[in-house]
Design a protein around this motif. Structure first.
Motif, short mmCIF file in Angstrom:
data_model
loop_
_atom_site.label_atom_id
_atom_site.label_comp_id
_atom_site.label_asym_id
_atom_site.label_seq_id
_atom_site.Cartn_x
_atom_site.Cartn_y
_atom_site.Cartn_z
N SER A 93 0.79 -1.15 -0.01
CA SER A 93 -0.03 -0.05 -0.22
C SER A 93 0.82 1.06 -0.05
O SER A 93 0.51 2.21 -0.84
N ALA A 94 1.96 1.31 0.77
CA ALA A 94 2.96 2.40 1.09
C ALA A 94 3.62 2.81 -0.42
O ALA A 94 3.52 3.91 -0.85
N VAL A 95 3.70 1.65 -0.89
CA VAL A 95 4.77 1.82 -2.23
C VAL A 95 3.86 2.33 -3.44
O VAL A 95 4.27 3.42 -4.05
N PHE A 96 2.67 1.67 -3.60
CA PHE A 96 1.86 2.13 -4.36
C PHE A 96 1.30 3.34 -4.46
O PHE A 96 1.20 4.22 -5.29
N GLY A 97 0.85 3.87 -3.12
CA GLY A 97 0.46 5.03 -2.69
C GLY A 97 1.59 6.13 -3.05
O GLY A 97 1.23 7.33 -3.91
N ALA A 98 2.68 5.92 -2.82
CA ALA A 98 3.97 6.83 -2.82
C ALA A 98 4.10 7.06 -4.45
O ALA A 98 4.55 7.95 -4.93
N ALA A 99 4.19 6.02 -5.09
CA ALA A 99 4.33 5.97 -6.46
C ALA A 99 3.50 6.71 -7.24
O ALA A 99 3.52 7.37 -8.29
N GLY B 129 10.39 10.02 0.23
CA GLY B 129 9.81 10.66 1.39
C GLY B 129 8.75 9.79 2.19
O GLY B 129 8.52 10.03 3.08
N ILE B 130 7.83 9.68 1.03
CA ILE B 130 6.19 9.40 1.47
C ILE B 130 6.70 7.75 2.27
O ILE B 130 6.03 7.45 3.22
N ILE B 131 7.21 7.09 1.40
CA ILE B 131 7.68 5.57 2.18
C ILE B 131 8.24 5.70 3.35
O ILE B 131 8.04 5.08 4.24
N CYS B 132 9.28 6.48 3.84
CA CYS B 132 9.94 6.83 4.84
C CYS B 132 9.19 7.31 6.07
O CYS B 132 8.99 6.78 7.06
N LEU B 133 8.00 8.06 5.49
CA LEU B 133 7.02 8.69 6.70
C LEU B 133 6.09 7.65 7.01
O LEU B 133 5.89 7.42 8.23
N LEU C 109 16.01 17.07 5.45
CA LEU C 109 14.78 16.89 6.64
C LEU C 109 14.71 15.45 6.80
O LEU C 109 13.53 14.77 7.42
N ALA C 110 15.59 14.46 6.08
CA ALA C 110 15.49 12.95 6.31
C ALA C 110 15.37 12.41 7.64
O ALA C 110 14.45 11.54 8.03
N LYS C 111 16.25 12.97 8.53
CA LYS C 111 16.31 12.58 9.97
C LYS C 111 14.81 12.81 10.62
O LYS C 111 14.56 12.20 11.42
N ASP C 112 14.29 14.16 10.22
CA ASP C 112 13.14 14.30 11.09
C ASP C 112 11.99 13.67 10.41
O ASP C 112 10.92 13.43 11.00
N GLY C 113 12.33 12.98 9.11
CA GLY C 113 11.19 12.13 8.60
C GLY C 113 11.24 10.72 9.34
O GLY C 113 10.04 10.26 9.29
N LEU C 114 12.10 10.44 10.07
CA LEU C 114 12.36 9.18 10.79
C LEU C 114 11.81 9.49 12.17
O LEU C 114 11.03 8.85 13.13
N TYR C 115 12.24 10.70 12.72
CA TYR C 115 12.06 11.06 14.01
C TYR C 115 10.42 11.74 14.38
O TYR C 115 9.58 10.91 15.26
N ILE C 116 9.79 12.60 13.55
CA ILE C 116 8.58 13.01 13.83
C ILE C 116 7.35 12.09 13.83
O ILE C 116 6.73 11.90 14.69
N PRO C 117 7.54 11.14 12.60
CA PRO C 117 6.24 10.04 12.71
C PRO C 117 6.23 9.16 13.83
O PRO C 117 5.32 8.89 14.14
N GLY C 118 7.77 8.78 14.13
CA GLY C 118 7.85 8.04 15.28
C GLY C 118 7.44 8.58 16.48
O GLY C 118 6.68 7.97 17.23
#
Length: 545
Positions: free
Chosen positions: A45-51, A72-76, A112-121
């Motif tokens: 779902s995540a991959v197809f939605g991001a694509a 970015g979407i997959i990471c989030l 912003l990649a590291k915040d993409g790991l931190y904030i959703p978590g």
């Protein structure tokens, strides 16, 4: 006959154990199959939605922008779904963020990649706390000071940055600068909560400390290779530039890893960035790891890992020398000596003497092999201190800031002394932490910040002193000394950026969790004791029969 009975009893016990273990194995298999199925479904779902979103973004941002959006979407999505794994990834990625950003093109998405790991978590953990009715602000006594500091920041944001926005000329954006300044000042405080729920048992503590030592050794190794590339001429550094450029760190001089670099050995100036974006951030990474490598060297229950910690301590001091980091060259060894005293390891002769001897041997060999480098770094430090003593520099910064405030109690605007906020307008260069805070949110805000870190220091001290497990207590002592040091140091501004902006709040959360883990260890020890007594009684009864 008694022998036959004992055999039959032992067979029954073995059968019961094997049946129980079989049930547990089947349950684990079912759980693993369910998790695997859920992962496949979510990933699809995540991959197809991001694509799909990426394809929609191609006309607006081109192929590169679309690829960035997809990643970015997959990471989030994965960070929100799996917050624990996201936080571990955040801790692993952070020391290499500068290298990755500048290797792949220095785009805003990568920054912003590291915040993409931190904030959703973080969001996922907060939602889980709300569902299970668990406390979000830890400890509860920190809540009033957090509210007061936030109120001071919001007052500055709306009354100072807001009024500046009304009269600002393009391209200045004072309000956006204020939002970024607020994020920089308070954005990583929730790591206390993240760390508290990330660490579930003593094994997680050991995993975390060992992981940090391994990361430090990898980063130190890359910095050493960076240094060798410069010495052997594979990288030119700044030594062939002219004028003032010979004494400025430059991104154009980047070598192998990290970002801006200064290498003009003929002028007596070397400032390596290691794996970070700038030399001074690398210097604070070295200082921070003086505490973490020490913790592993003296506190880890495994002799093998204590040896790794010793290597980390030696590497930390060696890299402080070759990197040309004056503040690290001063504070890393001083921090280790302070830790020896405040954690009571001087009295632990069984560990203290072998580690000190091993460290002395390694550093002695280094001094014999590179005497000129060590002397050059010492001369550089002493000349800098003579030209601008730290106490005079800090006093000057306070005086400069106080004059600029012109009586304002709520500061000159959030972000007005934050380097990363300069994309939204003019910022002041204030190189000491407390004057920087006072410049942005005024003396009232500075008092609120000091009240917050003081209360955190007190709470973490109480947590450390309550520990009874020797290993956890030793770890807690190391973490607390680090928190104490960072809470009140004002030279430069490590709480503004990585790595200290992450490590300070994260390890405070870990330390606050240690008392609960200490109770777990005590309960486990009692259960094991009861189990061993029960087994002895059972063995005695069987032998009697």
């Amino acid at each position: 006959m008694p022998k036959k009975k004992s055999k039959s009893k032992s067979k029954k016990q073995g059968t019961a154990k094997s049946t129980l273990s079989l049930k547990e194995q089947l349950a684990e298999k079912r759980k693993a199959a369910k998790e695997r199925k859920e992962l496949i479904s979510f990933s699809t779902s995540a991959v197809f939605g991001a694509a799909f979103i990426g394809m929609m973004a191609i006309p607006l941002s081109g192929p590169k922008g679309a690829i960035g959006a997809i990643a970015g979407i997959i990471c989030l999505a994965f960070s929100f779904k799996y917050p624990r794994q996201a936080l571990w990834a955040f801790l692993i990625y952070m020391p290499f963020a500068g290298t990755i950003v500048y290797s792949l093109g220095n785009s805003p998405v990568l920054q912003l990649a590291k915040d993409g790991l931190y904030i959703p978590g973080l969001v996922s953990i907060i939602q889980e706390c709300q569902r299970k009715r668990l406390p979000i602000i830890i400890p509860k006594g920190l809540k009033p000071w957090l509210i007061i500091l936030l109120a001071c920041c919001l007052m500055t944001l709306f009354f100072v940055n807001g009024s500046q926005q009304m009269t600002a000329k393009p391209p200045e954006k004072p309000f956006a600068m204020g939002i970024l300044g607020l994020k920089v000042l308070m954005g990583y405080i929730p790591l206390i909560t993240c760390a508290y729920y990330l660490i579930r048992n003593k094994k997680d503590v050991l995993l975390m400390t060992r992981l940090h030592v391994v990361l430090a050794l990898i980063c130190f190794g890359l910095c050493f290779v960076q240094y060798r590339f410069l010495v052997t001429g594979r990288c030119a550094g700044t030594q062939f530039l002219e004028g003032a450029d010979l004494f400025k760190a430059s991104l154009d001089a980047r070598c192998l890893v990290g970002g801006s670099l200064l290498y003009s050995p003929e002028q007596g100036v070397i400032r390596l960035p290691g794996t970070f974006v700038a030399p001074w951030q690398w210097g604070w990474f070295i200082i921070a790891n003086a505490y973490f490598t020490f913790a592993t060297a003296f506190s880890d229950p495994s002799a093998r890992w204590r040896t790794v910690g010793l290597l980390g301590m030696a590497a930390d001091l060696v890299i402080a020398v070759i990197s040309g980091q004056r503040i690290a060259l001063l504070l890393a060894p001083i921090s280790m000596v302070i830790l020896l005293v405040l954690t009571g390891q001087v009295a632990n002769l069984k560990r203290f003497i072998p580690i000190v001897i091993g460290l002395a041997v390694v550093l002695g060999i280094g001094a014999l092999l590179f005497p000129s480098i060590i002397q050059e770094r010492i001369d550089s430090f002493t000349s800098r201190w003579e030209a601008s003593p730290a106490d005079d520099f800090i006093f000057y910064q306070f005086e400069f800031t106080w004059k600029n405030l012109k009586g304002s109690l709520i500061g000159l605007g959030l972000g007005r002394a934050t380097n990363s906020a300069r994309v939204f307008g003019d910022t002041a260069l204030i190189e000491t932490w407390f004057p920087k805070v006072m410049h942005e949110i005024g003396p009232v805000g500075l008092i609120a910040f000091l009240a917050l870190v003081t209360s955190l220091t007190v709470f973490t001290f109480k947590a450390y002193r309550s520990l009874r497990d020797p290993s956890l207590r030793s770890f807690g002592a190391c973490f607390w000394v680090f928190i104490l040091f960072i809470s009140y140091q004002t030279y430069y501004y490590p709480l503004d950026v990585d790595p200290v902006a992450v490590y300070y709040w994260f390890f405070a959360g870990v330390l606050l969790k240690l008392p609960e883990l200490d109770k777990q260890e005590k309960m486990n020890a009692e259960l094991e004791n009861q189990s061993s007594k029960k087994n002895k009684r059972l063995a005695n009864s069987v032998a009697t029969e």
